[in-house]
Every structure is written in C-alpha cells, then in structure tokens.
Write an enzyme that holds these catalytic residues in place. Structure first.
Site, PDB file in Angstrom:
ATOM      1  N   ARG A  20      -3.583  13.766  13.154  1.00 19.88           N
ATOM      2  CA  ARG A  20      -4.683  14.074  12.232  1.00 19.88           C
ATOM      3  C   ARG A  20      -5.018  15.564  12.201  1.00 19.88           C
ATOM      4  O   ARG A  20      -5.855  15.999  11.397  1.00 19.88           O
ATOM      5  CB  ARG A  20      -5.933  13.285  12.621  1.00 19.88           C
ATOM      6  CG  ARG A  20      -5.721  11.786  12.639  1.00 19.88           C
ATOM      7  CD  ARG A  20      -6.972  11.084  13.100  1.00 19.88           C
ATOM      8  NE  ARG A  20      -8.065  11.272  12.191  1.00 19.88           N
ATOM      9  CZ  ARG A  20      -8.306  10.534  11.119  1.00 19.88           C
ATOM     10  NH1 ARG A  20      -7.510   9.538  10.834  1.00 19.88           N
ATOM     11  NH2 ARG A  20      -9.335  10.788  10.342  1.00 19.88           N
TER      12      ARG A  20
ATOM     13  N   GLU B 234      11.361  10.753  -3.376  1.00 20.38           N
ATOM     14  CA  GLU B 234      10.970  10.562  -1.979  1.00 20.38           C
ATOM     15  C   GLU B 234      11.918  11.314  -1.035  1.00 20.38           C
ATOM     16  O   GLU B 234      11.497  11.886  -0.038  1.00 20.38           O
ATOM     17  CB  GLU B 234      10.925   9.055  -1.662  1.00 20.38           C
ATOM     18  CG  GLU B 234      10.637   8.697  -0.219  1.00 20.38           C
ATOM     19  CD  GLU B 234       9.329   9.264   0.342  1.00 20.38           C
ATOM     20  OE1 GLU B 234       8.520   9.835  -0.412  1.00 20.38           O
ATOM     21  OE2 GLU B 234       9.141   9.160   1.565  1.00 20.38           O
TER      22      GLU B 234
ATOM     23  N   CYS C 187      -9.561  15.857  11.176  1.00 15.64           N
ATOM     24  CA  CYS C 187      -9.488  15.991  12.628  1.00 15.64           C
ATOM     25  C   CYS C 187      -9.489  14.587  13.237  1.00 15.64           C
ATOM     26  O   CYS C 187      -9.747  13.604  12.551  1.00 15.64           O
ATOM     27  CB  CYS C 187     -10.715  16.715  13.165  1.00 15.64           C
ATOM     28  SG  CYS C 187     -11.022  18.265  12.318  1.00 15.64           S
TER      29      CYS C 187
ATOM     30  N   GLU D 177       9.029  18.330   3.440  1.00 13.48           N
ATOM     31  CA  GLU D 177       7.829  18.309   4.285  1.00 13.48           C
ATOM     32  C   GLU D 177       8.133  18.444   5.770  1.00 13.48           C
ATOM     33  O   GLU D 177       7.307  18.933   6.520  1.00 13.48           O
ATOM     34  CB  GLU D 177       6.967  17.068   4.024  1.00 13.48           C
ATOM     35  CG  GLU D 177       7.534  15.786   4.552  1.00 13.48           C
ATOM     36  CD  GLU D 177       6.600  14.599   4.392  1.00 13.48           C
ATOM     37  OE1 GLU D 177       5.371  14.789   4.425  1.00 13.48           O
ATOM     38  OE2 GLU D 177       7.100  13.480   4.227  1.00 13.48           O
TER      39      GLU D 177
ATOM     40  N   HIS E  84      18.493  19.820 -19.165  1.00 13.44           N
ATOM     41  CA  HIS E  84      17.344  20.382 -19.888  1.00 13.44           C
ATOM     42  C   HIS E  84      16.721  21.541 -19.119  1.00 13.44           C
ATOM     43  O   HIS E  84      15.588  21.921 -19.374  1.00 13.44           O
ATOM     44  CB  HIS E  84      16.318  19.284 -20.180  1.00 13.44           C
ATOM     45  CG  HIS E  84      16.876  18.215 -21.059  1.00 13.44           C
ATOM     46  ND1 HIS E  84      17.091  18.383 -22.404  1.00 13.44           N
ATOM     47  CD2 HIS E  84      17.324  16.968 -20.769  1.00 13.44           C
ATOM     48  CE1 HIS E  84      17.634  17.291 -22.914  1.00 13.44           C
ATOM     49  NE2 HIS E  84      17.794  16.409 -21.928  1.00 13.44           N
TER      50      HIS E  84
ATOM     51  N   LYS F 145      -1.981  13.461   8.632  1.00 11.84           N
ATOM     52  CA  LYS F 145      -1.601  12.092   8.245  1.00 11.84           C
ATOM     53  C   LYS F 145      -2.497  11.510   7.141  1.00 11.84           C
ATOM     54  O   LYS F 145      -1.989  10.981   6.169  1.00 11.84           O
ATOM     55  CB  LYS F 145      -1.634  11.191   9.478  1.00 11.84           C
ATOM     56  CG  LYS F 145      -1.186   9.770   9.211  1.00 11.84           C
ATOM     57  CD  LYS F 145       0.308   9.639   9.310  1.00 11.84           C
ATOM     58  CE  LYS F 145       0.817   8.291   8.933  1.00 11.84           C
ATOM     59  NZ  LYS F 145       2.169   8.377   8.364  1.00 11.84           N
TER      60      LYS F 145
ATOM     61  N   ASN G 260     -15.498  15.157  12.602  1.00  8.23           N
ATOM     62  CA  ASN G 260     -14.390  15.141  11.651  1.00  8.23           C
ATOM     63  C   ASN G 260     -14.995  15.126  10.261  1.00  8.23           C
ATOM     64  O   ASN G 260     -15.842  14.284   9.974  1.00  8.23           O
ATOM     65  CB  ASN G 260     -13.544  13.874  11.889  1.00  8.23           C
ATOM     66  CG  ASN G 260     -12.544  13.626  10.779  1.00  8.23           C
ATOM     67  OD1 ASN G 260     -12.044  14.563  10.174  1.00  8.23           O
ATOM     68  ND2 ASN G 260     -12.259  12.364  10.506  1.00  8.23           N
ATOM     69  N   GLY G 261     -14.590  16.062   9.399  1.00 10.40           N
ATOM     70  CA  GLY G 261     -15.135  16.110   8.042  1.00 10.40           C
ATOM     71  C   GLY G 261     -15.622  17.512   7.719  1.00 10.40           C
ATOM     72  O   GLY G 261     -15.240  18.487   8.376  1.00 10.40           O
TER      73      GLY G 261
ATOM     74  N   TRP H 234      -8.083  20.189  12.790  1.00  9.90           N
ATOM     75  CA  TRP H 234      -7.356  20.761  11.668  1.00  9.90           C
ATOM     76  C   TRP H 234      -8.362  21.638  10.966  1.00  9.90           C
ATOM     77  O   TRP H 234      -9.275  21.149  10.315  1.00  9.90           O
ATOM     78  CB  TRP H 234      -6.885  19.635  10.759  1.00  9.90           C
ATOM     79  CG  TRP H 234      -5.792  20.023   9.836  1.00  9.90           C
ATOM     80  CD1 TRP H 234      -5.802  19.970   8.474  1.00  9.90           C
ATOM     81  CD2 TRP H 234      -4.507  20.508  10.201  1.00  9.90           C
ATOM     82  NE1 TRP H 234      -4.605  20.400   7.986  1.00  9.90           N
ATOM     83  CE2 TRP H 234      -3.792  20.743   9.018  1.00  9.90           C
ATOM     84  CE3 TRP H 234      -3.891  20.795  11.420  1.00  9.90           C
ATOM     85  CZ2 TRP H 234      -2.494  21.243   9.015  1.00  9.90           C
ATOM     86  CZ3 TRP H 234      -2.606  21.289  11.417  1.00  9.90           C
ATOM     87  CH2 TRP H 234      -1.925  21.500  10.226  1.00  9.90           C
TER      88      TRP H 234
ATOM     89  N   LYS I 102      10.613  14.073   1.588  1.00  8.58           N
ATOM     90  CA  LYS I 102      10.857  13.958   3.041  1.00  8.58           C
ATOM     91  C   LYS I 102      11.507  15.232   3.552  1.00  8.58           C
ATOM     92  O   LYS I 102      11.116  15.775   4.564  1.00  8.58           O
ATOM     93  CB  LYS I 102      11.797  12.795   3.324  1.00  8.58           C
ATOM     94  CG  LYS I 102      11.384  11.462   3.744  1.00  8.58           C
ATOM     95  CD  LYS I 102      10.266  11.114   4.613  1.00  8.58           C
ATOM     96  CE  LYS I 102       8.904  11.468   4.152  1.00  8.58           C
ATOM     97  NZ  LYS I 102       8.038  10.447   3.671  1.00  8.58           N
TER      98      LYS I 102
HETATM   99  C1  F6R Z   1       4.613  11.985   3.045  1.00 14.85           C
HETATM  100  C2  F6R Z   1       3.299  11.422   3.230  1.00 14.85           C
HETATM  101  C3  F6R Z   1       2.252  11.686   2.209  1.00 14.85           C
HETATM  102  C4  F6R Z   1       1.400  10.426   1.993  1.00 14.85           C
HETATM  103  C5  F6R Z   1       0.194  10.755   1.102  1.00 14.85           C
HETATM  104  C6  F6R Z   1      -0.624   9.523   0.799  1.00 14.85           C
HETATM  105  O1  F6R Z   1       5.469  11.615   4.087  1.00 14.85           O
HETATM  106  O2  F6R Z   1       3.043  10.763   4.202  1.00 14.85           O
HETATM  107  O3  F6R Z   1       2.791  12.140   1.006  1.00 14.85           O
HETATM  108  O4  F6R Z   1       2.196   9.435   1.437  1.00 14.85           O
HETATM  109  O5  F6R Z   1      -0.606  11.710   1.715  1.00 14.85           O
HETATM  110  O6  F6R Z   1      -1.101   8.941   1.968  1.00 14.85           O
HETATM  111  P1  F6R Z   1      -1.668   7.471   1.990  1.00 14.85           P
HETATM  112  O7  F6R Z   1      -0.547   6.550   1.694  1.00 14.85           O
HETATM  113  O8  F6R Z   1      -2.221   7.294   3.370  1.00 14.85           O
HETATM  114  O9  F6R Z   1      -2.728   7.409   0.926  1.00 14.85           O
END
Ligand code: F6R
Length: 606
Positions: A26, A479, A2, A486, A502, A601, A100-101, A74, A483
């Site tokens: 968040r 990646e 959060c 997600e 395979h 995030k 938060n937590g 969240w 992208k």
């Molecule tokens: C995808 C994304 C996540 C982060 C992952 C690690 O777009 O943002 O896959 O890369 O949660 O986050 P960090 O780099 O903050 O440890």
C-alpha cells in the site's frame, strides 16, 4: 495511500513489523511504529522500507508490549523523510496517530492550532490530527477523537494510542478502509485483513463515520454524536498461509502459480447441470434479460478484463456492453436510469474512481453489481449485489491472479446473461465444458515457465515494446503492455493490430520489438498479415500463439505457445504467459515486481 496496523494484547514488537510487511504493497516510502514501554511512548520511524525500520528495531523485536500502532507510507503531503513518516505525536508526546488518507482542510486547522500554541514538526497533513485530539483531550480518549474527527475534511482511517490508556486503541474511518478483529488474547485493526488473519478470521469491516475503541477483550463502535453502533463480524475464509510468500522469490510469482487453484475456487459451485449458477444476482435477472445495454466500469487491469467481457458477451448475445474506465465515466453526463445495470470491476473494491462511478450510477437509480476479491470492501458494501472472485489475498502490486479470476467470473456472468436472454446454444455448452477444464489447462501453461523465462531474458535490454492483438487478443495485448511497463519500466504500448498502419507502425524497427497475441483463431490470417508487416520493418517479433498454429515459426523470432483450446478462453490461458514474460524481465533488471515505483495496490485517491 498508506497501510496502518494496530495491535493490543499479548504481543511483541515484531508482530507490528510483521503486520506492516503484509501492508507494504500500500506504500513503501517510509515506515514507523509507536508502542508503550514502561508507561512511556516509544516511537521509531524512518524513510525507506519496513526492512530498514526492522533493522533499526532489531534489539527490541522480541520485547513484550501490550499495545502498538504502525504505518507504512506513500507520501502525499510532505516528502518521504524521517520526520514526515508516521506515527505523529502531540506537543507533549503523550498520544500518537497513524493515518491513511488525506486531510483536505489541514492548512486551516494547522493555522488555528498554531494560533493556540501547538507546535508542528512535519510537513504532513496528518500532524493536525494528534494536535486536534490533544486540544480536546481531558480524560476520555474516545470523546476527544470524536470531537476532533468532526472537524476533519477528506478521507481517513486513523488509529490513536495514548500513554494514559495503555490497553486501548481508538480510531475512525471515512473513505479509507479499516478492519477490526478481536482474537485470542490479541485484538487488532488494519487497512486490510492480511495482518489480522493470524489472530482471527472474524473481521469487522468498519463503516464511514464509525469511531471505534478496541481492547484485547472486545470493541465498541460509536457514531460521530456518540451513539453506540452494532457492528457484526464477517467470517473470512482466507488463511494466514495464503498471505505468505511460501518460498517463491516474489509474491507476484507465487500469485501467478496460484492461478489454476484460484480459477477452481472462482468456478466452485457456480456450474450446475452444465449451466451457470449465480444466486447472488437473482434479483437482477429481469433487467439482465431485457436491457439492451450493460455498463461496465473499472480501472487498469480490471478494465482490460472488462474489455474481454465485452468481446465475449457481444459475440454470444445481442446485448451491447459499454466498458469505460471509471476515471472518465464518473465525470460524464449520466445517460442511464433505473433500468440500467452497472457492473463495477475492482480487485480491491477500494479504487476511488470506481467507487465514485458506483455512487453516480446509484444516484440515478441504476442497479450496481460488484465484481471484487475483497469481502467487506467499500465496493461490496455500496453495491446492490456482489460476485466474489475468491482468489485469496493478492499482495503483489501487479494484478495477476485477480485478472485471471475476473476473466473467469465475467465469462460466467456473460453465459448467465446469454441464458437469461434465451440465446443459449451449443457453443455455450462447449464453453461450460472448457471453463471446467481451465485449472488443468492453466497448469499446462505454467509448465512452460522455463521457456517463457528464456525468451523474456532475450528481450530485457530493449527500451520499447509494441503489443498487438485482434478481437479478444486486443485486451490481452493491452494487459501485456501494462504488465511490462509497470514492473520493468520498459516503455510498452498496445494497439489493435489493424491500427498499426494508421500510425504506430512508424515506430517499428530493429530497436522496437513487437509482441503479438496471435492464437490460431478466426482472426489468425489477419494477424499473420500484420506480423509480416512488422517483420518487413525489421522489428523483432515474439508471438504468443496456440499449439495448433503451424506456420507461425516462419515469421516469428520467438514463439510462446499455449494448449489449443476454446478460442474465447485464450485470454485466460495466455494471461500467465504475458505476466511471466514481464516478471522475468523486471527481475532480471533488478526491479522488485511486488513493489513497482510510484504505484500502490489500491488507488484510494483520485
Ligand atoms: C495493474 C494493476 C492496476 C489495477 C487498477 C485497478 O497491475 O494492478 O492497474 O488493476 O489500479 O485496481 P482495482 O482492480 O483494485 O480497482
């Protein structure tokens, strides 16, 4: 996860809302505020986004207040609804808490509190906190918070206000980030620096166990037994403007367009006389020069940057780079010691599994080097050394500019290691030259945005996508698939192209297109064979290649291309293309790419 924000001083209600808007990445399933008005507590909260809370408060937005706390949630305990939204109050509605937590022992605490007469209204773990503080409160709010905190198990960042104390916010943190600042006439606390930049650039990064009391004139920090603690501010270079959308439809788009300038910032001061200059890791030089293996941990996108680093460095030196996702690494038997360097890559510096991996490594005596974007993050504080991305705040949940700058910084680290191991050669000198040209060449990639959008829109209605690549194209494929899935919710998977036969090739057909990462590099001929195999299964084929590749148009349905450049740097040049491709599909499908469903995030829980 959060977001919490608290402000005290000369403020209006909309300052709290503005702060929440910065933290919405968040969590965004419910939001709420509490502030003091005419000596009574005013609490507004609802299910849904900050925008609906703002609408609910429209009459009050310009109201002058002296104190308030706010929360964007969240849900972990208790479904997202109006009642479970924060802030939560005590029985007498005299004090209010945002959290938060997770409070792991909330069931036992709730039972004990109910037995002595406390009444609960929500299903949250958080609600035990205001009741516990109420239980201990006589006249001293700091003392009551201190006593309550002693009983809490789990992770938390908490802010508390009380009607009897109209000019202070009290709180604490353990395992969840909390930053404090005192500016000109306004002091604040928040889960990250972005809501606070407007007031000051000098930030105090609170530490686990800190109990703070902040007023507009200053702050005090105590430990859990009440001893005063010294906490010094850190100056942050980020500006308030960099945390705004600046006319772009989404933060994600803005952050992709910032990539050339962010890369310039990552490189700045780090190349001198055609060699890499990283004074931050001077003490690690002997280990980096001699270790056979380098361990790297990360999650998600950061782990794909780490995988590119492995391909890059193993190609230039004799060091073996062992990359693992943190959620696996942390539960394995540690087969390393004080001669090991662990590189932990995390944009936020708050990812729980990465932090636990760091703690495990440190407990065995390993030296930890953090690669992060966030000054004062838990990762930075717990690591022995840190290299900062200098990418500025990344607000969109989807990592974009942080990925690109991670690649660049890891490549710089790689070249430094090559030099330390006396394996420098002409290729390395050329790479230095290419790195310096990256901002300009990335600009050239971005100038092709209209074409990328055009191609993306042709593929928006497919349900599946297969990304393939070889060598450094493989982490880029991973990646690209991440992208796309997600933010657009289209199922996307990625494989090394040589693995297709395979198993995965069985999936391909007219309904299952392929996105091939195929620059004209040493592996292009092999990639071409794989792409022909895909076409033979009647799969549509999008190829991301380089301008010097002449024959790809014979096989591809659509071609996306970047400038011809140093082979090892294609992952950087191609990153904006895979990001924009996913962005335009998500946007066309009506999804908000800045706030994908079920994601947040920083993943501060396991
Ligand atoms: C995808 C994304 C996540 C982060 C992952 C690690 O777009 O943002 O896959 O890369 O949660 O986050 P960090 O780099 O903050 O440890």
């Amino acid at each position: 996860m959060c977001g919490i924000v608290g402000l005290v001083g000369e403020i209006v209600v909309s300052d709290l809302i503005e702060g929440l808007e910065k933290l919405e990445y968040r969590g965004y399933d419910s939001a709420g505020v509490a502030f003091l008005r005419d000596s009574s507590l005013c609490v507004e909260k609802n299910k849904g986004r900050v925008a609906s809370l703002k609408e609910k408060l429209s009459e009050l937005l310009n109201e002058r207040i002296t104190l308030g706390i706010a929360h964007t949630r969240w849900a972990t305990h208790g479904e997202p609804n109006d009642i479970n939204a924060h802030p939560h109050t005590d029985c007498q509605s005299k004090l209010c808490v945002v959290h938060n937590g997770i409070i792991e022992n909330f069931k036992e605490l709730k039972k004990r509190l109910e037995e002595v007469g406390h009444r609960f209204g929500s299903d949250t773990d958080t609600e035990v906190i205001p009741h516990l503080i109420e239980e201990y409160y006589t006249t001293d709010l700091v003392e009551a918070v201190r006593k309550a905190v002693k009983l809490l198990e789990g992770s938390f960042a908490i802010a508390v206000i009380h009607v009897d104390h109209p000019d202070i916010i009290v709180g604490t943190r353990k395992g969840s980030p909390l930053i404090l600042t005192v500016g000109n006439g306004v002091a604040g606390i928040a889960s990250d620096v972005t809501p606070l930049l407007k007031y000051s650039k000098d930030m105090v990064f609170l530490e686990d166990g800190d109990i703070f009391c902040v007023s507009k004139g200053g702050f005090e920090v105590f430990d859990v037994v009440g001893r005063k603690k010294e906490r010094k501010p850190t100056h942050i270079d980020w500006t308030y403007e960099t945390a705004q959308k600046s006319g772009y439809k989404h933060y994600m788009l803005k952050e992709i367009f910032e990539e050339p300038s962010c890369v310039a910032a990552t490189l700045s001061g780090r190349i001198k006389s055609a060699k890499v200059h990283l004074p931050e890791i001077e003490e690690l030089q002997d280990l980096l020069a001699s270790s056979k293996t380098l361990k790297v941990v990360a999650c998600g996108t950061s782990s794909y940057a780490a995988l590119s680093f492995k391909y890059f460095l193993e190609n230039l030196s004799d060091v073996c780079v062992d990359v693992e996702v943190s959620s696996e690494f942390r539960y394995k038997r540690p087969n390393f010691d004080e001669n090991t360097v662990l590189v932990a890559v995390s944009q936020s510096g708050e990812t729980a599994d990465t932090l636990e991996s760091v703690r495990l490594a440190k407990s065995k005596g390993a030296k930890v080097l953090a690669i992060t974007n966030v000054v004062g993050s838990t990762l930075m504080r717990e690591s022995d050394h840190t290299l900062l991305l200098n990418a500025g705040p990344e607000i969109s949940v989807a990592a974009t500019k942080s990925y690109v700058t991670q690649l660049v910084l890891l490549y710089l680290l790689g070249l430094k290691i090559v030099e330390l191991r006396d394996q420098w050669n002409e290729r390395c000198t050329k790479l230095i030259d290419s790195l310096l040209r990256l901002p300009e060449v990335l600009d050239a990639t971005l100038s092709r945005t209209e074409h990328i959008k055009e191609v993306a829109l042709k593929y928006k209605d497919f349900q599946h996508f297969m990304y393939i690549g070889r060598g450094l194209g493989y982490p880029t494929a991973l990646e690209g698939a991440l992208k796309l899935k997600e933010i657009s919710y289209i199922h996307a998977t990625a494989y090394p192209a040589g693995e297709l036969k395979h198993g995965p090739i069985a999936l391909l057909g007219p309904e299952f297109p392929v996105f091939a990462i195929a620059p004209f590099d040493a592996l292009y001929a092999k990639m071409k064979n794989n792409m022909i195999e895909c076409k033979a299964r009647k799969a549509k084929l999008v190829v991301l290649t380089s301008d010097d590749c002449e024959d790809v148009r014979e096989i591809a349905d659509d071609v996306l291309s970047v400038n011809s450049f140093s082979e090892q740097l294609y992952p950087v040049l191609m990153a904006p293309v895979i990001q924009l491709f996913a962005y335009y599909i998500a946007d066309a499908l009506g999804h908000d790419p800045d706030k994908p469903k079920n994601l947040a995030k920083s993943v501060t829980v396991e």
